[in-house]
Scaffold this active site. Sequence first.
Site, PDB file in Angstrom:
ATOM      1  CB  CYS B 184      75.234  18.637  14.260  1.00 20.65           C
ATOM      2  SG  CYS B 184      76.372  17.437  13.896  1.00 20.65           S
ATOM      3  CG  HIS B 324      69.642  17.081  13.461  1.00 19.32           C
ATOM      4  ND1 HIS B 324      70.241  18.170  13.370  1.00 19.32           N
ATOM      5  CD2 HIS B 324      70.339  16.088  13.493  1.00 19.32           C
ATOM      6  CE1 HIS B 324      71.458  17.889  13.158  1.00 19.32           C
ATOM      7  NE2 HIS B 324      71.840  16.672  13.515  1.00 19.32           N
ATOM      8  CD  GLU B 335      64.715  14.975  14.079  1.00 17.04           C
ATOM      9  OE1 GLU B 335      65.627  14.786  13.055  1.00 17.04           O
ATOM     10  OE2 GLU B 335      64.502  16.179  14.204  1.00 17.04           O
ATOM     11  CE  LYS B 356      71.153  19.803   9.474  1.00 21.36           C
ATOM     12  NZ  LYS B 356      70.185  19.791  10.689  1.00 21.36           N
ATOM     13  CG  HIS B 361      74.436  18.963   8.568  1.00 21.80           C
ATOM     14  ND1 HIS B 361      74.655  19.892   9.597  1.00 21.80           N
ATOM     15  CD2 HIS B 361      74.646  17.570   9.520  1.00 21.80           C
ATOM     16  CE1 HIS B 361      74.390  19.425  10.955  1.00 21.80           C
ATOM     17  NE2 HIS B 361      74.647  18.122  10.713  1.00 21.80           N
ATOM     18  CG  PHE B 420      79.296  13.488  14.513  1.00 23.40           C
ATOM     19  CD1 PHE B 420      78.780  12.482  14.020  1.00 23.40           C
ATOM     20  CD2 PHE B 420      80.770  13.592  14.671  1.00 23.40           C
ATOM     21  CE1 PHE B 420      79.309  11.465  13.161  1.00 23.40           C
ATOM     22  CE2 PHE B 420      81.310  12.690  13.798  1.00 23.40           C
ATOM     23  CZ  PHE B 420      80.701  11.558  13.164  1.00 23.40           C
TER      24      PHE B 420
END
Lengths: 430, 436
Positions: B184, B324, B335, B356, B361, B420
């Site tokens: 990601c 993110h 986050e 997103k 994603h 990830f």
Amino acid sequence: MKKRIVITGLGAVTPVGNDVESFWQSLVETRSGVTAMKAETTDDLLPVYVAKVKDFDLTRIGLPSRKLKMMGRPAQLMLAAAAEAGRMAGLDDNPKESLLKRCGIVVGVGMYNADISEFVRTLKAAQNAQPNGSAQIDIEYFSRAAATEMFPLWLLRHIPNMVAAHTGIMMKMRGVSNTVMNGCASAAFAIGESMRLIERGEADVMLAAGVDSRVNSMSVLRYLKLGWQVEGTDDDPATVCKPFDQTAAGFVSGEAAGVLVLEEYRHAVDRGATIFAEITGRGAGNDAYDVFHPHPQGRGLSKAISQCLSQNERASEIPDVIFASANGIPEYDSAAAQALRGTFNTWGISPSVTATRSLIGHTHAASFALDAIAAVKSLNGNIVPPTINLENPIDDFDFVLDEPRARPVSTAMVNGYGIGGHAGALLIQG
Amino acid sequence: MRKMKKRVAVTGIGIISPLGCSVETFWHAVSNGVSGVRSISQYNAKGLPVKIAAEVADFNPNGHFGKPYEFNSSLSMCFDRRTNFALAATEQALKDSRLSMDILAEANVYLGAGEGPNRVELISMLLAPLLAEDSSCDEARLFSSPVAEEFALHDLLMEATAPASLIAKNYGICGEVMTSLSACAASSQAIGEAMRRIQNEECQIALAGGTHTMTAALDVLGFARLSALSPGNGDPQKASRPFDRNRNGFVLGEGAGMLILEEFEHAKKRGAQIYAELIGYGASSDAYRVTDMHPEALGAVSAIEAALNDASIDPQDIGYVNAHGTSTLENDRSETKALHTALGKYAPMIPVSSIKSMTGHAVAAAGVIEMIASILALNERVLPPTINLETPDPECDLDYVPNKARAANFDVAMSNSFGFGGQNVALLVRKGELNG
């Protein structure tokens, strides 16, 4: 002042030995890593040869089996090689938090094909569930079957960056982590990225690695059908891979992990690390040609080599030996030979040339890392490992044939070149 | 004496996304809070535990993108969606930059990508001979499967390097061509590394971006089995809900984005439009767990701090954070914590949003798509919203620009990408001078 970058640790798990020392001994004792894919053969199929890692002992990694289960083969090979490199570099003995924060990882990886047994099980379950028992599998039934038949963490074995992620966790390294894929030159790019991070002051120590495992039936099928892998034969396995030979008929697909610990020179000196060699030049290029066939003159490799040589600040030291990229695919070997011929003419040099893939097999994304390790050992021992099976060379380079050659080696160049037209070159000095 | 770093301008943008296949359509949707999430339409998803995704809907590979690749005289095949997305985004970005093509030979390419989609129907045809009761000598049957050649080429074209290599071929780029696969974070890392190459004078022009499609059956299955996806029961458009208390996982998406990065003076000299200037890049890794973020978000914090330090700016200089924000329970909480720690007392005052909520994603392509949204936000003076933020989560207590876009005049945006596996990247971008 540009930062100097030195090599302070090495790690290897390869078809010819599961640590650096046994890997190197096999090369200088001319031991091939090529074996039959399957122990028993039948009339249906001549033996297909691969270059597998043998007797790989997972307990060496020291992780519980539930952790190993979620790793693909590349991650497992990498962890063993990284642990060896870490030990050799003295990074294993309770390193300080401040050091770990400035240790990063860049891994050059390949694509890890699925084991067919899992798919076959899923497809069988889907077929049984389908109302008409049709041979044609319906994706709806496949999806339902996969939810029960496939290993739940199956995806984790295949996501490419998991190799670096597992390594970072094992080594507790919290600096920059990157995963790059550039065909057979992947590890060259991993080393280049690692060097840049140190040069820019964003890391003090980097694990630069290449890892790949392409010995299962799906991977071998790919290369057989593309005509890149030596066809089934009952010749002696050690004789089938013939880089630079006029009768070369493909590579022998393999698997391996190779790790180099790169470190800023002052940092290495200050912590009293053993320095094995220094990297004094690097280059990269692309063919910008058909993506899965080489430019006939090896344009990308030529560019990488000339960039590497002109970057070398100790330009008086031209390479004594070239660890060539040739792997036995005629069109790629020919393009690589053209690039070398051009380089030798331009620079007026005639170094020794060796192709370790004749012994190791083609370990794809790991291959450049293994050659870089061999180059370091070569510099340290003043001996060049041989190329075997080369009876009718496609060019008259000073090949090191059949037997290792003792000669002074103060500078070695490593080449990587392959699919995607990606090429890399590295200059290493003792 | 330390050499001055070169400045890095963004002079061209191309995008293929679930919200549109041009910069205009993408921005129109993203600034109007339109969701790109739908029931999966590329194949029959009835048997999957999750049946929704953010698919690119109106993409037609035409011209040379649609032509099959001829490996040899008897074997040819079309490139997959991900490769075609990348080619189309590159074409858009290069046109947009009005660069002359002959300058590209010395350019670099840095792409964040993943492997191409698996074709389940082809795998099942390949393995069909092995399904018989007596399947001894598997390899003999496998290697003689009638679709073995077709599978071999499909498997080769799936390689993560294919898109970048093809870009190099199409535009005659002989410089360094790289593909990063840090999940990601991949395209953000690609942008950061490409930026460094220009700063350090390795090249003057770099094509940086990403491409990915993870909406195929095996991808959806894989992530669903890791319990990472929103099951999306009910309205698909409500499934991706970053920072909402009832969020329950992310929605897979796809797409590509490409930026033309150019040494600032080079861009200025040729009178190029300068959308923005990349001013900060920071990266780190968690070294914690492969599937979970560090609970204290230590890695994310050090990436953000490194980016701020790199740009020599302070937290209060940031006018907008493109998060993110995946819509998983854990990411959005961690986050938020990271932003509090890294931005301190300024965190509550800086608007944060996750697109997103609309794009899903796009994994390796997510970073560049979000960077494009950030650059457009700077230029259009509008912050894209976080949609579906209906019930606040006490653990997510920042200003997430809920549900409606907001006018804002600001100079610097930050875009976060947390991969990830634990790779973290933060990028800082400043409004372009010539657009100012």
